[in-house]
Write an enzyme that holds these catalytic residues in place. Structure first.
Site, PDB file in Angstrom:
ATOM      1  N   GLN A  55       8.545  -1.703   2.207  1.00 59.74           N
ATOM      2  CA  GLN A  55       8.601  -1.877   0.757  1.00 59.74           C
ATOM      3  C   GLN A  55       7.274  -1.785   0.019  1.00 59.74           C
ATOM      4  OE1 GLN A  55       9.891  -5.165  -2.614  1.00 59.74           O
ATOM      5  NE2 GLN A  55      10.671  -5.490  -0.571  1.00 59.74           N
ATOM      6  N   ARG A  78       8.414   9.630  10.700  1.00 62.57           N
ATOM      7  CA  ARG A  78       8.563   9.904  12.119  1.00 62.57           C
ATOM      8  C   ARG A  78       9.803  10.766  12.337  1.00 62.57           C
ATOM      9  NH1 ARG A  78       7.120   5.417  16.087  1.00 62.57           N
ATOM     10  NH2 ARG A  78       7.214   4.140  14.225  1.00 62.57           N
ATOM     11  N   THR A 137       2.931  12.293  14.487  1.00 64.56           N
ATOM     12  CA  THR A 137       1.474  12.281  14.308  1.00 64.56           C
ATOM     13  C   THR A 137       0.740  11.843  15.571  1.00 64.56           C
ATOM     14  OG1 THR A 137       1.619  10.071  13.388  1.00 64.56           O
ATOM     15  CG2 THR A 137       1.637  11.901  11.827  1.00 64.56           C
ATOM     16  N   GLU A 158       6.973  -9.745   3.375  1.00 60.43           N
ATOM     17  CA  GLU A 158       7.036 -10.394   2.061  1.00 60.43           C
ATOM     18  C   GLU A 158       6.829 -11.918   2.081  1.00 60.43           C
ATOM     19  OE1 GLU A 158       7.778  -9.242  -1.273  1.00 60.43           O
ATOM     20  OE2 GLU A 158       7.381 -11.349  -1.679  1.00 60.43           O
ATOM     21  N   ASP A 184       5.428  -7.842  -1.601  1.00 60.08           N
ATOM     22  CA  ASP A 184       5.576  -6.410  -1.337  1.00 60.08           C
ATOM     23  C   ASP A 184       5.385  -5.577  -2.603  1.00 60.08           C
ATOM     24  OD1 ASP A 184       5.980  -6.511   1.360  1.00 60.08           O
ATOM     25  OD2 ASP A 184       8.149  -6.579   1.242  1.00 60.08           O
ATOM     26  N   GLY A 193       2.501 -22.996 -18.424  1.00 60.61           N
ATOM     27  CA  GLY A 193       1.519 -22.917 -19.501  1.00 60.61           C
ATOM     28  C   GLY A 193       1.414 -24.209 -20.286  1.00 60.61           C
ATOM     29  N   GLY A 194       0.867 -24.124 -21.463  1.00 52.95           N
ATOM     30  CA  GLY A 194       0.618 -25.313 -22.280  1.00 52.95           C
ATOM     31  C   GLY A 194       1.818 -25.752 -23.105  1.00 52.95           C
ATOM     32  N   GLN A 195       2.911 -24.992 -23.082  1.00 51.86           N
ATOM     33  CA  GLN A 195       4.104 -25.349 -23.866  1.00 51.86           C
ATOM     34  C   GLN A 195       5.208 -25.763 -22.892  1.00 51.86           C
ATOM     35  OE1 GLN A 195       3.795 -25.387 -27.069  1.00 51.86           O
ATOM     36  NE2 GLN A 195       2.189 -23.905 -27.538  1.00 51.86           N
TER      37      GLN A 195
HETATM   38  N1  CAO Z   1       4.593   9.722  14.178  1.00 49.46           N
HETATM   39  C1  CAO Z   1       4.247   9.000  15.259  1.00 49.46           C
HETATM   40  N2  CAO Z   1       3.994   7.680  15.218  1.00 49.46           N
HETATM   41  C2  CAO Z   1       4.093   7.070  14.037  1.00 49.46           C
HETATM   42  C3  CAO Z   1       4.442   7.753  12.867  1.00 49.46           C
HETATM   43  C4  CAO Z   1       4.712   9.158  12.973  1.00 49.46           C
HETATM   44  N3  CAO Z   1       5.043   9.889  11.917  1.00 49.46           N
HETATM   45  N4  CAO Z   1       4.472   6.879  11.841  1.00 49.46           N
HETATM   46  C5  CAO Z   1       4.143   5.686  12.358  1.00 49.46           C
HETATM   47  N5  CAO Z   1       3.902   5.773  13.686  1.00 49.46           N
HETATM   48  C6  CAO Z   1       3.525   4.723  14.609  1.00 49.46           C
HETATM   49  C7  CAO Z   1       2.243   4.018  14.251  1.00 49.46           C
HETATM   50  O1  CAO Z   1       1.142   4.806  14.613  1.00 49.46           O
HETATM   51  C8  CAO Z   1       2.351   2.724  15.036  1.00 49.46           C
HETATM   52  O2  CAO Z   1       1.982   2.991  16.368  1.00 49.46           O
HETATM   53  P1  CAO Z   1       1.020   2.015  17.242  1.00 49.46           P
HETATM   54  O3  CAO Z   1       1.678   0.674  17.199  1.00 49.46           O
HETATM   55  O4  CAO Z   1       1.058   2.656  18.590  1.00 49.46           O
HETATM   56  O5  CAO Z   1      -0.300   2.015  16.610  1.00 49.46           O
HETATM   57  C9  CAO Z   1       3.859   2.490  15.063  1.00 49.46           C
HETATM   58  O6  CAO Z   1       4.463   3.685  14.554  1.00 49.46           O
HETATM   59  C10 CAO Z   1       4.403   1.321  14.273  1.00 49.46           C
HETATM   60  O7  CAO Z   1       3.714   1.064  13.088  1.00 49.46           O
HETATM   61  P2  CAO Z   1       3.631  -0.427  12.531  1.00 49.46           P
HETATM   62  O8  CAO Z   1       3.007  -1.302  13.568  1.00 49.46           O
HETATM   63  O9  CAO Z   1       3.005  -0.406  11.212  1.00 49.46           O
HETATM   64  O10 CAO Z   1       5.192  -0.800  12.372  1.00 49.46           O
HETATM   65  P3  CAO Z   1       5.974  -2.138  12.711  1.00 49.46           P
HETATM   66  O11 CAO Z   1       7.386  -1.839  12.387  1.00 49.46           O
HETATM   67  O12 CAO Z   1       5.712  -2.654  14.071  1.00 49.46           O
HETATM   68  O13 CAO Z   1       5.388  -3.210  11.663  1.00 49.46           O
HETATM   69  C11 CAO Z   1       4.891  -4.070   9.459  1.00 49.46           C
HETATM   70  C12 CAO Z   1       5.821  -3.232  10.342  1.00 49.46           C
HETATM   71  C13 CAO Z   1       5.348  -3.948   8.034  1.00 49.46           C
HETATM   72  C14 CAO Z   1       4.956  -5.544   9.897  1.00 49.46           C
HETATM   73  C15 CAO Z   1       3.438  -3.567   9.618  1.00 49.46           C
HETATM   74  O14 CAO Z   1       3.418  -2.181   9.356  1.00 49.46           O
HETATM   75  C16 CAO Z   1       2.436  -4.256   8.700  1.00 49.46           C
HETATM   76  O15 CAO Z   1       2.033  -5.382   8.915  1.00 49.46           O
HETATM   77  N6  CAO Z   1       1.992  -3.538   7.640  1.00 49.46           N
HETATM   78  C17 CAO Z   1       0.981  -4.013   6.729  1.00 49.46           C
HETATM   79  C18 CAO Z   1       1.510  -5.038   5.803  1.00 49.46           C
HETATM   80  C19 CAO Z   1       2.691  -4.551   5.021  1.00 49.46           C
HETATM   81  O16 CAO Z   1       2.684  -3.558   4.351  1.00 49.46           O
HETATM   82  N7  CAO Z   1       3.730  -5.379   5.054  1.00 49.46           N
HETATM   83  C20 CAO Z   1       4.836  -5.210   4.146  1.00 49.46           C
HETATM   84  C21 CAO Z   1       5.938  -4.507   4.715  1.00 49.46           C
HETATM   85  S1  CAO Z   1       7.193  -4.485   3.524  1.00 49.46           S
HETATM   86  O17 CAO Z   1       7.994  -5.891   3.760  1.00 49.46           O
END
Ligand code: CAO
Length: 415
Positions: free
Chosen positions: A17, A38, A74, A139, A168, A247-249
Site C-alpha cells: 500500500q 514479479r 530482477t 501499517e 501506509d 485543538g483549543g476548541q
Molecule cells: N523479481 C525478483 N525478485 C523480486 C522482484 C522481482 N520483480 N520484486 C521483488 N523481489 C524480491 C525482493 O528482491 C526480495 O528478495 P530478498 O528478500 O531476497 O531480498 C523479495 O522479493 C521480497 O521483498 P520484501 O522483503 O520487500 O517483501 P515481503 O513480502 O517479505 O515484505 C513488507 C513486505 C511490506 C513487510 C516489506 O517490503 C517492508 O517492510 N517494506 C518497507 C515498509 C513498507 O513499505 N511497509 C508498508 C507495506 S504496506 O502495508
C-alpha cells in the site's frame, strides 16, 4: 489537456500500500508510471482480500490506477539488464521493499548513480536509521511506533489503531512530496538524490500535536481540555483523549436521533467560543450565555462533561443531518459521522471526482477514491489498474528491444 508531471517517467518498484499510493498520485498528476512486478505473481495485493475469484482484488485495483505493468525477474541476469535499461530511461525509482532488498538485488545507490546520475531514488521504510532500521513494517506497526496508538482510544481501554491508513497512505503522501521536491531541485542541480520517508516519521508528523501536549504535560502536569480534567488523573505520558478535539476548541461526539439502532447516528460537536451564545440559544440554555460558570471558555473547561451531556439532550432529538442543518445556520462547527455506505452514495463527492466509478475488464464496475488533490491546470482522469504484465511488450519495445529479443527473454524467464 496537459498534466503537471507530463514527461516524468517513474520506475515503480512498489508493492502493497504505502509505495503504490505514492506512485498512483504521481500517475494522476501525469507521470508515466511503469510498475515492475514479479513474473507470474505480481504485487501480492493482487490476490489479497479478493471478493471475486481469480480477479485482481479491490485492494490492488484501488491503489494502482493509471499505471503500466511490466513483469521482470530482477534476479535473473538478463532481467537485471532490462531493469538497467529502465533505470537509464526513468527519472525516479520508487521502492518500498524490506530494508536491504534493493541492495541484495545488486541495485545499490552507487550502482544506480553510475547508470543514471539524474535518477531520484525514493524509498518508504518502516523506520529511519536507528535500532529498528532493519525491521519489516506494516501499517499498524507504524501507527504504534509513531505515537498514534498510545494517544488514540479511551482512557480506560487499550491503545487503539485508526482506520485511516496514516502509516501506509500517509507515508506515501509524504514520499510523493519528497519526490516532486527532488525533481524541482534537479532542475537547478542536474543531480538526482535519495528520498526517504520512514513510516514512523510520517505517523509522528501527523501526531505532532501529541508531542506538543507531552511538553505541556511535562511542564504543568495537567491539560484542561482533556477528559481526564478535572476528575480523572494524568500520568507521565499523553493519555488517550477519547473523542476530545486536539485543538483549543473543545469538541465531542454526541448521539443523534436513531443512535439506538444506527451505529453512525452521531455528530461531532464543537463548542467554539465565538458562537457560544448561539449554542446556548439553540439548545435552550440561554442562561448559560451570561452565567459566570459557563459564559467564558476557561470557566467551561471543568464542566465540559456536563455541558456536552446537555447539548446531547438536544442532538438526540434530531437526526445528524437535521442537526447539521440547524447548527450550520448559526455557524456552529459540527460534522455528521458518515458511514462508508453514505460516503459511497454522496453525489457531491462523485461530482468532484473524489469518488469515481471505474470499469475493469475482469471485475466490471467498482468505486474508488479519486485524486483528493485538485489542480486547476492538471485535471485527473482515473484509469483502471493494469493487468499483470499487460504492458511488458509495449515498454520493452520503447526500450528498444525487438520482437525477437522480447520472445527470447520471455523464453529465458527474464520477463
Ligand atoms: N523479481 C525478483 N525478485 C523480486 C522482484 C522481482 N520483480 N520484486 C521483488 N523481489 C524480491 C525482493 O528482491 C526480495 O528478495 P530478498 O528478500 O531476497 O531480498 C523479495 O522479493 C521480497 O521483498 P520484501 O522483503 O520487500 O517483501 P515481503 O513480502 O517479505 O515484505 C513488507 C513486505 C511490506 C513487510 C516489506 O517490503 C517492508 O517492510 N517494506 C518497507 C515498509 C513498507 O513499505 N511497509 C508498508 C507495506 S504496506 O502495508
Amino acid at each position: 489537456m496537459a498534466k503537471a508531471l507530463d514527461g516524468v517517467r517513474i520506475l515503480d518498484f512498489t508493492h502493497v500500500q504505502s509505495g503504490p499510493t505514492c506512485t498512483q498520485l504521481l500517475a494522476w498528476f501525469g507521470a508515466d508510471v511503469i510498475k515492475v512486478e514479479r513474473a507470474g505473481a505480481g504485487d501480492i495485493t493482487r490476490e489479497q482480500l479478493r471478493d471475486i475469484p481469480d480477479v485482481d482484488s479491490l485492494y490492488f485495483t484501488m491503489l494502482n490506477h493509471n499505471k503500466r505493468s511490466v513483469t521482470i525477474d530482477t534476479k535473473h541476469p538478463e532481467g537485471k539488464q532490462v531493469l538497467e535499461a529502465l533505470i537509464q530511461k526513468c527519472d525516479v525509482l520508487v521502492e518500498n521493499f524490506a530494508p536491504g532488498a534493493l541492495d541484495r538485488m545488486g541495485f545499490t545507490w552507487e550502482r544506480i548513480q553510475e547508470l543514471n546520475p539524474r535518477m531520484i531514488v525514493a524509498s518508504v521504510k518502516g523506520f529511519g536509521p536507528g535500532p529498528y532500521e532493519d525491521c519489516k513494517v506494516y501499517e499498524n506497526v507504524a501507527q504504534c511506533a509513531g505515537g498514534a496508538a498510545s494517544t488514540t482510544g479511551f482512557d480506560d481501554g487499550p491503545p487503539v489503531v485508526t482506520g485511516a491508513q496514516i502509516g501506509d497512505s500517509g507515508t506515501g503522501l509524504h514520499l510523493a512530496l519528497g519526490i516532486v521536491t527532488a525533481l524541482y531541485q534537479r532542475t537547478h542541480t542536474g543531480r538526482g538524490q535519495r528520498v526517504l520517508a520512514a513510516m514512523q516519521d510520517g505517523v509522528l508528523n501527523l501526531c505532532r500535536v501529541k508531542l506538543r501536549d507531552q511538553q505541556r504535560l511535562d511542564r504543568t502536569g495537567v491539560m484542561k481540555e482533556y477528559p481526564q480534567y478535572p476528575n480523572g488523573t494524568f500520568g507521565e505520558a499523553v493519555p488517550r483523549s477519547g473523542n476530545a478535539s486536539g485543538g483549543g476548541q473543545p469538541g465531542w461526539i454526541l448521539k443523534c436521533k436513531g443512535w439506538e439502532t444506527d451505529p453512525n447516528a452521531y455528530i461531532y460537536f464543537i463548542t467554539q467560543a465565538p458562537v457560544w451564545a448561539k449554542i446556548c440559544n439553540v439548545i435552550g440554555k440561554e442562561e448559560w450565555a451570561t452565567h459566570p460558570d459557563y459564559a467564558t471558555a476557561p470557566a467551561r473547561l471543568p464542566r465540559l462533561k456536563e455541558i456536552f451531556a446537555e447539548i446531547e439532550r438536544w442532538t438526540m432529538t434530531k437526526s445528524k443531518f437535521e442537526a447539521m442543518q440547524i447548527l450550520n445556520k448559526y455557524d456552529i462547527p459540527c460534522g455528521p459521522i458518515l458511514s462508508m455506505k453514505e460516503i459511497a452514495a454522496e453525489p457531491s463527492l462523485r461530482k468532484t471526482g473524489t469518488i469515481v466509478e471505474v470499469d475493469h475488464p475482469q471485475r466490471g464496475k467498482y468505486l474508488t477514491v479519486g485524486n483528493p488533490i485538485k489542480l486547476s491546470d492538471s485535471p485527473t482522469d482515473v484509469r483502471r489498474s493494469p493487468l499483470l504484465g499487460e504492458h511488458t511488450d509495449e515498454v520493452m519495445a520503447e526500450l528498444g528491444y525487438s520482437a525477437e529479443q522480447i520472445t527470447a527473454l520471455r523464453t529465458a524467464g527474464a520477463i
